[in-house]
Design an enzyme around this catalytic site. Sequence first.
Site, PDB file in Angstrom:
ATOM      1  N   ALA A 401       0.842  -1.203   0.000  1.00  0.00           N
ATOM      2  CA  ALA A 401       0.000   0.000   0.000  1.00  0.00           C
ATOM      3  C   ALA A 401       0.884   1.263   0.000  1.00  0.00           C
ATOM      4  CB  ALA A 401      -0.966  -0.032   1.182  1.00  0.00           C
ATOM      5  N   SER A 402       0.508   2.270   0.758  1.00  0.00           N
ATOM      6  CA  SER A 402       1.209   3.557   0.667  1.00  0.00           C
ATOM      7  C   SER A 402       2.603   3.561   1.281  1.00  0.00           C
ATOM      8  CB  SER A 402       0.366   4.655   1.332  1.00  0.00           C
ATOM      9  OG  SER A 402      -0.783   4.921   0.553  1.00  0.00           O
ATOM     10  N   THR A 403       2.987   2.498   1.999  1.00  0.00           N
ATOM     11  CA  THR A 403       4.354   2.472   2.522  1.00  0.00           C
ATOM     12  C   THR A 403       5.372   2.423   1.384  1.00  0.00           C
ATOM     13  OG1 THR A 403       4.414   0.042   2.700  1.00  0.00           O
ATOM     14  CG2 THR A 403       3.587   1.276   4.600  1.00  0.00           C
ATOM     15  N   TYR A 404       4.956   1.959   0.216  1.00  0.00           N
ATOM     16  CA  TYR A 404       5.860   1.904  -0.935  1.00  0.00           C
ATOM     17  C   TYR A 404       6.229   3.298  -1.426  1.00  0.00           C
ATOM     18  CZ  TYR A 404       7.532   1.100  -5.690  1.00  0.00           C
ATOM     19  OH  TYR A 404       8.276   1.105  -6.843  1.00  0.00           O
ATOM     20  N   LYS A 405       5.447   4.293  -1.055  1.00  0.00           N
ATOM     21  CA  LYS A 405       5.698   5.654  -1.536  1.00  0.00           C
ATOM     22  C   LYS A 405       7.075   6.165  -1.107  1.00  0.00           C
ATOM     23  CE  LYS A 405       0.774   6.747  -1.769  1.00  0.00           C
ATOM     24  NZ  LYS A 405      -0.385   7.430  -1.170  1.00  0.00           N
TER      25      LYS A 405
END
Length: 604
Positions: A401-405
């Site tokens: 999810a957004s941790t990849y950002k």
Amino acid sequence: MADFMIRFSICNLFISVLIGIFLAAKYLLKNHLTSHMQYRLWFLLLVLLAVPFIPAGSIPFPHIFPWFWAWNSGLGSHAGNAIGEAAALTPAYTASWMNDFSISVSEKTPSAVGFTLCTIWIAGIFVMILLVAKSVLRFLAFKRASLPLQSQAVHRIYRQCLQEMNIRKNIPVYSTAFLRSPVIAGLFCPCIYLPIHLISGCREKDIRYMLLHELQHYKHKDALANYIMNIAGIVYWFNPFVWYALREMGNDREIACDASVLEMLQKEAYQDYGNTLINFVQKVSLTPFPFTSGIHGSMAQMKKRILNIAHYHPASFRKKLYSLLSCSLIAILLLVSSPLLSIQAAEHNRYFFDEQGKDITYLDLDASFGTNNGSFVLYDAADGSWQIYNKEQAATRIAPASTYKIYSALFALESGIISPRQSKLSWNGQQYVYDVWNEDQTLESAMQNSVTWYFQELDQRAGLPSIRNYVHGIGYGNQTVKGDISSYWIHSSLKISPIEQVELLERFYNNQFGFSPENIAAVKDSIFLSSSGQGSLYGKTGTAQINGSNASGWFIGYLEKEEHIYFFAANIQNDSLATGKTAANLTLSILSGLNLWEMDGSIQ
């Protein structure tokens, strides 16, 4: 189940190739393998057939061959019920903490192909079970029609055979008019069945050879092997390579049994034993019961056995040694290849975490997680110590999810798409559900508000091939980037485990990627959360929203505290209430319980 069937079908291609390699290796080394070793090797193949159904984390092969995986890839709870406690706390950090915004994605429905294959596979298994059940019923009827052996002469020979083979168990012998071949059947209560037409006109030595052969099947536990082979045949009913392998295993079993009998005989009796088979070629036939063992066989099988008897010589010590070495070589080849089957069946969703030599404490945080499934990982880089809750889940890969950002931003900086001083992207005019998304964004604001369109635009400019190379280069999770470029990290192909999140954060923090220090610093600044006398906290939340429900919540980051750097990752999962905020509140509570961070409030 449908998705598993797709993977299982692919896995069968690997199995077919391994069977081919196995047969080729056996053929090349046949002069160095004893008859017994050729048969025993087949059990390795049976183990391989079970591998696709074993959870990847349960397979011990990586511990045996850690070098193979290199390329592919306690303290009690002091936290209390963190989720419940966090809800009662007063708001804090609202100015400096990131907003946990996410977009909903649709869960992919299993493919029609997968359902079709699954239906055909299950139907085939059902038909095979019916055939086996029919055979069992026929055997029970045949068993009821059999009579205890009456011939005293045969009984005398049988007792001599038992004594020769040092078998103490009482194995009943029956005579029957409904079989053309002698067989032994029964796993726990074995019985030998002799056809009346063979008993009446046979020489004593022929009777002796038949009984020795059947008793060798008992001594080597071939009844158990029969059951395992039949189960494999049922499960892999559609794979002709498996069926061929099982047939060859049956042939080698009979040859090994013949060799065991010959080992008991004098050299001058070898020819007599071979003549016994020749005399019975026209009289014996294949048994209708697949779970029995006997002297029977097809004409081709009998020919092969007679040729082996004709060329039989007792194995010398040298040949036994060569046989053991050859068997070990084939075993290593198959065992090294076996994790590929599990990887295919598990879709790379398991990370091998080598625990050997590590200082690991396993936490009990059941009360903190409550009804949520999930895990927590904490790593103290200063002393190399780990604290892990739910190690199975901590090694399971899921969508980041957004941790990849964090890493999307780093790649964009390294690629020159943006720079630390010029990271602004213009809003495309599309109306989003979150007002803060509907304006121009910089790296700091996009990370603060988790603006998905900003990072999707970075990916579009980078291109999928470059992203694949980047993900592979930094070793991100399963390193799989495919499908839609706008959602591969939201809930699609790219997956990572909490343990990998921590390991990757440490490499990021120490810039083990060899990237520009300025770019590393820019990303660190963008994920800064809070600073106090206790230290500085950095992190990123992430929420996987599936079909409108929050199914998975992440919080990853690190804590700079005195001389220690603590890297952490928390993930929670449930049907609808798992969010990044919940994971962050849970993490704060755990860190507070471990006396690493004073929790003054919850994330709002």
